[in-house]
Design a protein around this motif. Structure first.
Motif, short mmCIF file in Angstrom:
data_model
loop_
_atom_site.label_atom_id
_atom_site.label_comp_id
_atom_site.label_asym_id
_atom_site.label_seq_id
_atom_site.Cartn_x
_atom_site.Cartn_y
_atom_site.Cartn_z
N UNK A 240 -12.46 -1.07 -2.61
CA UNK A 240 -12.03 -1.97 -3.67
C UNK A 240 -11.86 -1.20 -4.97
N UNK A 241 -10.91 -1.67 -5.78
CA UNK A 241 -10.71 -1.15 -7.13
C UNK A 241 -10.96 -2.31 -8.08
N UNK A 242 -11.65 -2.06 -9.18
CA UNK A 242 -11.98 -3.12 -10.14
C UNK A 242 -10.84 -3.37 -11.12
N UNK A 243 -9.71 -2.73 -10.90
CA UNK A 243 -8.55 -2.87 -11.80
C UNK A 243 -7.27 -2.80 -10.98
N UNK A 244 -6.17 -3.13 -11.61
CA UNK A 244 -4.87 -3.05 -10.92
C UNK A 244 -4.53 -1.58 -10.65
N UNK A 245 -3.91 -1.30 -9.50
CA UNK A 245 -3.53 0.07 -9.20
C UNK A 245 -2.55 0.61 -10.24
N UNK A 246 -2.71 1.88 -10.57
CA UNK A 246 -1.85 2.56 -11.54
C UNK A 246 -1.24 3.77 -10.84
N UNK A 247 0.04 4.00 -11.08
CA UNK A 247 0.71 5.16 -10.48
C UNK A 247 -0.04 6.44 -10.85
N UNK A 248 -0.44 7.21 -9.84
CA UNK A 248 -1.15 8.45 -10.07
C UNK A 248 -2.66 8.33 -9.99
#
Length: 79
Positions: free
Chosen positions: A50-58
Motif C-alpha cells: 500500500x501507498x499512503x498517497x497517490x502514485x507519482x511518476x518516478x
C-alpha cells in the motif's frame, strides 16, 4: 527493480502491467489520512503493498515481505 506502469488518468482502479510481463491491480482505498492506493499482483513473485498517497511518476517504493525486500518504481504509461 520492477517497474509498475500506471495510467495517471485512471484514479480509482486499474489493471497495471509490470516490467517483467506480469500484471496486477491498483485500487484506491479510504484511509484515515485520505486516499491511499493498494497494489495487488497476480504473480506470487511480488508482494502486495500500500501507498499512503497517490502514485507519482518516478516514485520508488521498497517493500519488505516474508520473501525479502523488493523495489518497485512507478512510471506513467505512455499512450
Amino acid at each position: 527493480m520492477t517497474t509498475i506502469y500506471v495510467d495517471p488518468s485512471k484514479k480509482k482502479e486499474q489493471i497495471v502491467k509490470l516490467s517483467d510481463g506480469t500484471f496486477g491491480l491498483m485500487k484506491a482505498e479510504k484511509q484515515k489520512s485520505g486516499i491511499g492506493y493498494e497494489f495487488e499482483f497476480t504473480s506470487h513473485m511480488h508482494p502486495s503493498f500500500e501507498m499512503a498517497h497517490a502514485p507519482v511518476n518516478g516514485d520508488e517504493e521498497t517493500v519488505h515481505s516474508i520473501d525479502g525486500e523488493q523495489q518497485f518504481k512507478i512510471q506513467w504509461l505512455n499512450k
